[in-house]
Design a protein around this motif. Structure first.
Motif, PDB file in Angstrom:
ATOM      1  N   VAL A 119       0.852  -1.187   0.000  1.00 48.83           N
ATOM      2  CA  VAL A 119       0.000   0.000   0.000  1.00 48.83           C
ATOM      3  C   VAL A 119       0.887   1.236   0.000  1.00 48.83           C
ATOM      4  O   VAL A 119       1.913   1.274   0.677  1.00 48.83           O
ATOM      5  CB  VAL A 119      -0.952   0.016   1.226  1.00 48.83           C
ATOM      6  N   PHE A 120       0.517   2.217  -0.816  1.00 48.25           N
ATOM      7  CA  PHE A 120       1.274   3.469  -0.819  1.00 48.25           C
ATOM      8  C   PHE A 120       0.396   4.587  -1.383  1.00 48.25           C
ATOM      9  O   PHE A 120      -0.628   4.312  -2.015  1.00 48.25           O
ATOM     10  CB  PHE A 120       2.580   3.343  -1.611  1.00 48.25           C
ATOM     11  N   PRO A 121       0.780   5.847  -1.155  1.00 47.12           N
ATOM     12  CA  PRO A 121       0.010   6.970  -1.710  1.00 47.12           C
ATOM     13  C   PRO A 121       0.002   6.906  -3.235  1.00 47.12           C
ATOM     14  O   PRO A 121       0.974   6.482  -3.859  1.00 47.12           O
ATOM     15  CB  PRO A 121       0.773   8.200  -1.206  1.00 47.12           C
ATOM     16  N   HIS A 122      -1.091   7.373  -3.830  1.00 53.18           N
ATOM     17  CA  HIS A 122      -1.270   7.166  -5.271  1.00 53.18           C
ATOM     18  C   HIS A 122      -0.243   7.897  -6.125  1.00 53.18           C
ATOM     19  O   HIS A 122      -0.024   7.516  -7.278  1.00 53.18           O
ATOM     20  CB  HIS A 122      -2.679   7.601  -5.683  1.00 53.18           C
ATOM     21  N   ASP A 123       0.401   8.951  -5.580  1.00 55.78           N
ATOM     22  CA  ASP A 123       1.353   9.674  -6.415  1.00 55.78           C
ATOM     23  C   ASP A 123       2.626   8.866  -6.682  1.00 55.78           C
ATOM     24  O   ASP A 123       3.478   9.292  -7.477  1.00 55.78           O
ATOM     25  CB  ASP A 123       1.710  11.028  -5.792  1.00 55.78           C
ATOM     26  N   LYS A 124       2.747   7.695  -6.061  1.00 57.70           N
ATOM     27  CA  LYS A 124       3.886   6.805  -6.316  1.00 57.70           C
ATOM     28  C   LYS A 124       3.587   5.787  -7.417  1.00 57.70           C
ATOM     29  O   LYS A 124       4.467   5.000  -7.791  1.00 57.70           O
ATOM     30  CB  LYS A 124       4.258   6.047  -5.036  1.00 57.70           C
ATOM     31  N   SER A 168      -9.131   4.492   0.705  1.00 63.33           N
ATOM     32  CA  SER A 168      -9.356   5.695   1.504  1.00 63.33           C
ATOM     33  C   SER A 168      -8.964   6.934   0.718  1.00 63.33           C
ATOM     34  O   SER A 168      -8.111   6.879  -0.171  1.00 63.33           O
ATOM     35  CB  SER A 168      -8.569   5.651   2.819  1.00 63.33           C
ATOM     36  N   ILE A 169      -9.605   8.031   1.069  1.00 66.03           N
ATOM     37  CA  ILE A 169      -9.322   9.308   0.422  1.00 66.03           C
ATOM     38  C   ILE A 169      -8.995  10.340   1.493  1.00 66.03           C
ATOM     39  O   ILE A 169      -9.416  10.215   2.648  1.00 66.03           O
ATOM     40  CB  ILE A 169     -10.503   9.788  -0.454  1.00 66.03           C
ATOM     41  N   GLU A 170      -8.222  11.339   1.101  1.00 67.33           N
ATOM     42  CA  GLU A 170      -7.961  12.428   2.027  1.00 67.33           C
ATOM     43  C   GLU A 170      -7.669  13.706   1.255  1.00 67.33           C
ATOM     44  O   GLU A 170      -7.120  13.685   0.149  1.00 67.33           O
ATOM     45  CB  GLU A 170      -6.803  12.102   2.970  1.00 67.33           C
ATOM     46  N   THR A 171      -8.093  14.779   1.824  1.00 68.68           N
ATOM     47  CA  THR A 171      -7.781  16.099   1.295  1.00 68.68           C
ATOM     48  C   THR A 171      -7.825  17.049   2.484  1.00 68.68           C
ATOM     49  O   THR A 171      -7.973  16.618   3.625  1.00 68.68           O
ATOM     50  CB  THR A 171      -8.768  16.515   0.198  1.00 68.68           C
ATOM     51  N   TYR A 172      -7.679  18.329   2.233  1.00 67.94           N
ATOM     52  CA  TYR A 172      -7.731  19.273   3.348  1.00 67.94           C
ATOM     53  C   TYR A 172      -8.951  20.163   3.229  1.00 67.94           C
ATOM     54  O   TYR A 172      -9.544  20.313   2.158  1.00 67.94           O
ATOM     55  CB  TYR A 172      -6.453  20.109   3.428  1.00 67.94           C
ATOM     56  N   GLY A 173      -9.346  20.728   4.350  1.00 62.64           N
ATOM     57  CA  GLY A 173     -10.507  21.600   4.397  1.00 62.64           C
ATOM     58  C   GLY A 173     -10.235  22.764   5.340  1.00 62.64           C
ATOM     59  O   GLY A 173      -9.090  23.025   5.715  1.00 62.64           O
ATOM     60  N   VAL A 322      -5.044   9.482  -2.409  1.00 61.85           N
ATOM     61  CA  VAL A 322      -5.810   8.241  -2.321  1.00 61.85           C
ATOM     62  C   VAL A 322      -4.858   7.118  -1.927  1.00 61.85           C
ATOM     63  O   VAL A 322      -3.805   6.950  -2.540  1.00 61.85           O
ATOM     64  CB  VAL A 322      -6.485   7.899  -3.664  1.00 61.85           C
ATOM     65  N   LYS A 323      -5.224   6.376  -0.916  1.00 61.09           N
ATOM     66  CA  LYS A 323      -4.450   5.190  -0.555  1.00 61.09           C
ATOM     67  C   LYS A 323      -5.141   3.963  -1.138  1.00 61.09           C
ATOM     68  O   LYS A 323      -6.372   3.850  -1.117  1.00 61.09           O
ATOM     69  CB  LYS A 323      -4.330   5.049   0.963  1.00 61.09           C
ATOM     70  N   GLY A 324      -4.350   3.078  -1.642  1.00 61.02           N
ATOM     71  CA  GLY A 324      -4.889   1.859  -2.219  1.00 61.02           C
ATOM     72  C   GLY A 324      -3.909   0.723  -2.080  1.00 61.02           C
ATOM     73  O   GLY A 324      -2.716   0.925  -1.829  1.00 61.02           O
ATOM     74  N   TYR A 325      -4.420  -0.473  -2.229  1.00 64.58           N
ATOM     75  CA  TYR A 325      -3.568  -1.657  -2.220  1.00 64.58           C
ATOM     76  C   TYR A 325      -3.122  -1.964  -3.644  1.00 64.58           C
ATOM     77  O   TYR A 325      -3.814  -1.654  -4.619  1.00 64.58           O
ATOM     78  CB  TYR A 325      -4.323  -2.848  -1.630  1.00 64.58           C
ATOM     79  N   TYR A 326      -1.952  -2.593  -3.762  1.00 61.21           N
ATOM     80  CA  TYR A 326      -1.384  -2.969  -5.048  1.00 61.21           C
ATOM     81  C   TYR A 326      -0.780  -4.362  -4.922  1.00 61.21           C
ATOM     82  O   TYR A 326      -0.363  -4.776  -3.833  1.00 61.21           O
ATOM     83  CB  TYR A 326      -0.293  -1.968  -5.479  1.00 61.21           C
ATOM     84  N   VAL A 327      -0.737  -5.066  -6.041  1.00 60.69           N
ATOM     85  CA  VAL A 327      -0.189  -6.421  -6.050  1.00 60.69           C
ATOM     86  C   VAL A 327       1.235  -6.391  -6.581  1.00 60.69           C
ATOM     87  O   VAL A 327       1.490  -5.879  -7.685  1.00 60.69           O
ATOM     88  CB  VAL A 327      -1.059  -7.371  -6.898  1.00 60.69           C
ATOM     89  N   ASN A 328       2.146  -6.920  -5.804  1.00 61.26           N
ATOM     90  CA  ASN A 328       3.557  -7.018  -6.160  1.00 61.26           C
ATOM     91  C   ASN A 328       3.713  -7.833  -7.450  1.00 61.26           C
ATOM     92  O   ASN A 328       3.239  -8.969  -7.544  1.00 61.26           O
ATOM     93  CB  ASN A 328       4.299  -7.696  -4.993  1.00 61.26           C
TER      94      ASN A 328
END
Length: 437
Positions: A119-124, A168-173, A322-328
């Motif tokens: 799992v890692f942040p989507h920008d990776k 999961s999602i996250e942003t600022y407010g 966005v955090k998500g799971y990925y398969v190695n």
């Protein structure tokens, strides 16, 4: 494209193809041929199709390892227990911060030491794909796309191929002190007017703060008026929009706030400083993320959260993650790994994750559940997410942060011309991108 990069991409493509073939032969799956192909992000399963998980079965004797963050451990361990009962696959948990996982997978993946699900942040995502580290989300692409927010799906997609299983999602407010703002401001005009009578720097009284030296927050100003980082929804690295008319308009407005609202230098507004001021009750408004909720609650602040205010007639945008799971890509058990990634990110898991950790869901049905919408804070962040821009996942984003941060500092601290500063930053970004090819 250099020969080295081309060879890397060809190797990754060959690896993905060979693993897909291995998956078919080992699992004895009865899925149709289309199930093993990579569909477009817009593909959705028809109502008459059997559930995908019934067609996909784990490889005989499969055992898996997952890397996850410490705060997620209780949730993951509870769910992998259910996963083991359903599929007979043993899963072990290994703590590793998401921000470190791509780097570790680069060495541990080829060596056969990496986790099967990461799992890692989507920008990776872009860098991981180009390095051949992760497999496409092919089998579950249709249902993942249909079930989750469009911005979340877009964030874990790279070059029109879905790779992630978002959870999961996250942003600022806008955090607001209810004693000072019983009703949150909806426009920057209201904020500017309040600052005229409230601001008192000698006594640490400020109307509004955000981390000025972090482009993650500054970006919202230029994005609101039409600025962007890369064209075509941050997929076209040849089109840089950090110095277009919209970007200039937004940063010009931001610059005007120095005299009207926040008369400090960029280095004077660190996260610790402004969080302390908001906790002490002298900072009225704070642009921040859900990661600060518990801290402010512990400080006893009577606060609320609202979407960002508008300026120049437009609701302010924000960056989102966005955090998500990925398969190695190097897993010995791609079928079992895909089943686990889907299991940990499906609707039931996202609801349980919210209940256990307050994790804001990417799943649309969970996000609309009364358990989630009943909290005004959750509502505010989810509404802001709808008006957010996912951080670019292109590896070229590494060339952006330094030049644009320096430009903002020149504009805010040095009073430099906005257009000239942004033009310089864009040229530096282009030069950096060329030198890294």
């Amino acid at each position: 494209m250099t020969g080295k990069k081309a060879a890397t991409i060809l190797l990754a493509a060959s690896l993905v193809a060979s693993l897909a073939a291995c998956s078919k032969s080992e699992s004895g799956s009865s899925a149709s041929p289309e199930a093993s192909q990579v569909p477009s992000a817009s593909t959705a399963p028809s109502a008459s199709e059997a559930p995908v998980e019934e067609a996909l079965q784990p490889e005989p004797g499969a055992t898996l390892k997952i890397w996850e963050d410490k705060p997620q451990q209780s949730f993951v361990e509870a769910r992998i227990k259910e996963f083991q009962e359903k599929y007979g696959v043993t899963v072990t948990f290994e703590e590793l911060p998401p921000t470190d996982q791509v780097t570790k997978l680069t060495t541990d993946g080829p060596a056969g030491l990496g986790a099967d699900v990461v799992v890692f942040p989507h920008d990776k995502v872009g860098g991981a794909v180009q390095a051949g580290l992760i497999l496409p989300n092919d089998v579950f692409a249709g249902e993942v796309t249909a079930a989750n927010a469009e911005n979340a799906v877009k964030a874990v997609t790279f070059e029109d191929v879905l790779y992630g299983y978002p959870y999961s999602i996250e942003t600022y407010g806008l955090f607001y002190n209810k004693k000072l703002f019983p009703t949150p401001p909806t426009t920057f005009d209201e904020i500017i007017n309040f600052a005229k009578t409230y601001n008192d720097p000698k006594n640490n009284k400020y109307t509004l703060m955000w981390e000025l030296q972090q482009f993650y927050y500054d970006f919202g100003f230029m994005a609101t008026t039409g600025g962007y980082i890369f064209g075509d929804d941050n997929t076209n690295k040849e089109d840089i929009g950090l110095n277009n008319e919209g970007a200039i308009e937004g940063i010009t407005f931001m610059k005007s706030l120095k005299d009207a609202v926040l008369p400090v230098k960029t280095g004077d507004v660190s996260g610790d400083i402004k969080n302390g001021l908001f906790s002490d009750g002298t900072l009225a408004l704070d642009i921040n993320g859900p990661w600060r909720i518990s801290e402010f609650k512990e400080a006893g602040v009577d606060f609320g959260v609202a979407p960002l205010p508008s300026f120049n007639g437009k609701p302010m945008k924000s960056f989102s993650g966005v955090k998500g799971y990925y398969v190695n890509a190097f897993t010995k058990y791609p079928n079992a790994s895909k089943l686990l990634a889907e299991f940990l990110s499906n609707k039931d898991s996202q609801m349980k994750n919210f209940e256990m950790n307050g994790t804001l869901p990417a799943n649309k049905e969970v996000a609309s559940d009364p358990k989630v919408t009943g909290d005004p804070t959750n509502q505010a962040f989810l509404k802001q997410f709808e008006n957010s821009v996912p951080m670019p996942s292109l590896p070229e984003m590494n060339s952006v942060w330094g030049p644009i941060t320096s430009a903002i500092s020149d504009i805010w601290d040095g009073g430099k011309d906005v257009k000239t500063s942004l033009d310089t930053a864009v040229q530096q970004i282009k030069d950096s991108m060329k030198s890294s090819k």
